[in-house]
Design an enzyme around this catalytic site. Structure first.
Site, mmCIF file in Angstrom:
data_model
loop_
_atom_site.group_PDB
_atom_site.id
_atom_site.type_symbol
_atom_site.label_atom_id
_atom_site.label_comp_id
_atom_site.label_asym_id
_atom_site.label_seq_id
_atom_site.Cartn_x
_atom_site.Cartn_y
_atom_site.Cartn_z
ATOM 1 C CD GLU A 111 -43.782 -5.109 -12.470
ATOM 2 O OE1 GLU A 111 -44.470 -4.867 -13.463
ATOM 3 O OE2 GLU A 111 -42.897 -4.342 -12.052
HETATM 4 C C1 TNX Z 1 -45.953 -1.304 -12.816
HETATM 5 S S1 TNX Z 1 -47.641 -1.410 -10.406
HETATM 6 C C2 TNX Z 1 -45.164 -1.258 -11.697
HETATM 7 C C3 TNX Z 1 -44.174 -0.185 -11.570
HETATM 8 C C4 TNX Z 1 -44.083 0.675 -12.790
HETATM 9 C C5 TNX Z 1 -45.449 0.939 -13.347
HETATM 10 C C6 TNX Z 1 -45.435 1.817 -14.569
HETATM 11 C C7 TNX Z 1 -46.426 -2.060 -9.851
HETATM 12 C C8 TNX Z 1 -46.590 -2.674 -8.586
HETATM 13 N N1 TNX Z 1 -45.308 -2.075 -10.596
HETATM 14 O O1 TNX Z 1 -42.927 -0.738 -11.240
HETATM 15 O O2 TNX Z 1 -43.470 1.865 -12.440
HETATM 16 O O3 TNX Z 1 -46.058 -0.276 -13.686
HETATM 17 O O4 TNX Z 1 -46.720 2.149 -14.971
#
Ligand code: TNX
Length: 528
Positions: A338
């Site tokens: 992200e």
């Molecule tokens: C996505 S999966 C995220 C996390 C959050 C999660 C909540 C990923 C690599 N990043 O930062 O906690 O979704 O479901």
């Protein structure tokens, strides 16, 4: 009837039921196997399903008080572990010895069966003895987990229970499908104590999980003390996603977790999330910010480490050096998810991260986006897209071409923070609901077409953005993690929801005895 007598009658009744075949051989239309002829399959309910298990006709073993655990050489520690599991509920002394075995003993052996590999074991239960052998102590430990599930669930209590402690005669030869069978615990969004992490390790290792990924840093908190950068933990760790008091591990705490995990044959994979998910670090040190101004703790804005600044890499080198020195496992997870950086900036940053990790003798692990950088063949990548995401599948194919290991963590099956159904009181639903059958019914080899050879296993993340208590962690993890464990361990040929749900149901009384808070999903026929 007094209590003792009642216990005796109940125990005798249980014994009769336990040994009485429920399916008469004559009623069967398929060719009789030793299992269907001699005993009900339902009496043996192991999760994950062993790769091969044969019931030995007419055989059973009863553990009695003079029994010993014979554990020569390298088997001693596993012998003590097994004794520690069995003594409280049986009330037996169960000395661990290197003397010659006698009838009635449990006999462990390690090191003389290379064909069992790094994690396989062989367990033979006959009238005189239980014989458990493996090539490694990890294999021996997994054999103990299987033996544990062959004993009545009341052996899980930590107080003396009434016997008999009878085990059906079986010959098990069990080798896992995948070498990477993981869980992840997000201790950054909400902090969990060393004791809670140790409890978690006890519970997940029952199902032959061998990897615990600790998400040690995120926007909401920094959880590991770093020498030379004290504000990371002391300030950056002083709160959490609920604006609570947070917490952090001292380096000794972290060492204790790593050591405890090793006794459960679990490798710890530490994650320092970069370049995004770094608000706690940016709030702790103004000089890490491009504008030299520290944001407040829990600042909601999207933030990233400052890619052009030299100090960013000095900071990361110091952190990774210490994390690497504290961690015996091969991998350091650097997050990578992200991020809002430009593709060029991201690739530049991840290249640097890879160099830092490699320079401290470790291999790079990260979320799928790391594949957009120029990685060496030693990296491992965690696949976290839902089924059918074309861009992510393309990255997975790049990973496979590079020789990177792929760990499957698809949210629509393996994310333990997804609600089970609309009535689940906590959790998320962005990847849909993940029912107990949903967490079990998938195949990591074919989830992304064309990358089967790169897949090394599975990992189920327990994100805690919305999960503030350890009680709820357990509630979200169990029973689903048992299904992910089976997907990772058992051969695809044994995969069957109808069979699995019965074996899963048998875990309920064990979790009740252990005090594990689990979701009594209506999909599973839990015993009353
Ligand atoms: C996505 S999966 C995220 C996390 C959050 C999660 C909540 C990923 C690599 N990043 O930062 O906690 O979704 O479901």
């Amino acid at each position: 009837m007094n209590r003792r007598l009642l216990c005796l009658v109940v125990a005798l009744l249980a014994e009769v039921l336990f040994l009485t075949p429920s399916t008469p051989a004559a009623a069967s239309t398929s060719p009789p196997t030793p299992e269907t002829v001699e005993a009900p399959v339902t009496a043996i309910r192991i999760v994950p399903e062993p790769s091969s298990l044969v019931v030995l006709p007419g055989q059973s073993f009863t553990l009695r008080s003079p029994a010993r655990i014979v554990a020569p050489g390298g088997a001693a520690a596993t012998g003590e572990y097994l004794a520690g599991l069995l003594r409280p509920s049986t009330g037996f002394g169960l000395p661990v010895t290197t003397d010659a075995p006698q009838p009635g003993d449990i006999v462990l052996a390690v090191g003389n069966e290379a064909s069992l590999g790094a994690e396989g074991y062989q367990l033979t239960v006959t009238e005189p003895t239980v014989e458990l052998s493996a090539h490694t102590t990890a294999g021996l430990f997994y054999g103990v987990q299987t033996l544990r599930q062959l004993l009545p669930p009341r052996m899980e209590y930590r107080s003396v229970q009434s016997g008999p402690w009878r085990v059906r005669g079986v010959a098990v030869r069990d080798i896992p499908r995948y070498p990477w069978r993981g869980a992840m615990l997000d201790v950054a969004r909400h902090f969990f104590t060393v004791a809670q992490v140790e409890d978690f390790l006890d519970d997940i290792s029952m199902y032959k999980i061998n990897t615990l990924h600790l998400h040690l840093s995120d926007n909401e908190g920094w959880r590991l003390e770093i020498n030379g950068w004290p504000r990371l933990a002391h300030y950056g760790g002083s709160t959490d996603g609920s604006r609570g008091p947070g917490g952090f591990y001292t380096q000794d705490d972290y060492r204790a977790i790593v050591q405890y995990a090793a006794t459960r044959h679990v490798t710890i994979i530490p994650e320092i999330d970069t370049p995004a998910h770094s608000t706690a670090a940016l709030a702790s040190y103004a000089e890490l910010n491009c504008d030299g101004v520290a944001p407040p703790l829990l600042d909601p804005g999207p933030r990233t480490l400052c890619v052009p600044l030299d100090i960013t890499y000095k900071y990361l080198d110091d952190v990774i050096a210490q994390v690497a020195a504290l961690t015996p496992g091969e991998y350091i997870h650097v997050g990578g998810d992200e991020a809002s950086n430009s593709p060029a900036e991201y690739a530049f940053f991840m290249d640097k991260m890879q160099q830092i990790v490699l320079s401290h003798g470790k291999k790079l692990d990260g979320w799928l986006q790391i594949e957009t950088a120029d990685l060496t063949s030693t990296a491992a990548t965690q696949y976290w897209a839902v089924r059918g995401s074309a861009d992510s599948e393309a990255l997975a194919r790049i990973a496979a071409q590079r020789g990177n290991k792929l760990i499957m963590s698809s949210p629509d099956h393996a994310y333990l923070d997804m609600k089970y159904d609309p009535s689940t009181p906590v959790g998320q639903a962005w990847a849909g609901y993940v029912s107990v059958s949903g967490s079990y019914d998938w195949d990591p080899a074919t989830f992304v077409p064309g990358v089967a050879d790169a897949v090394v296993g599975v990992e189920a993340p327990m994100w805690t953005d919305l999960i503030a208590s350890y009680d709820y962690v357990q509630f979200m993890v169990f029973p689903r993690l048992a299904g992910i464990a089976e997907v990772g361990w058992s051969p695809e040929s044994t995969h069957s929801w109808d069979d699995y749900r019965l074996r899963l149901a048998a875990q309920g009384p064990r979790w009740d005895a252990l005090g594990v808070n689990y979701f009594r999903s209506p999909e599973v026929p839990w015993p009353a």
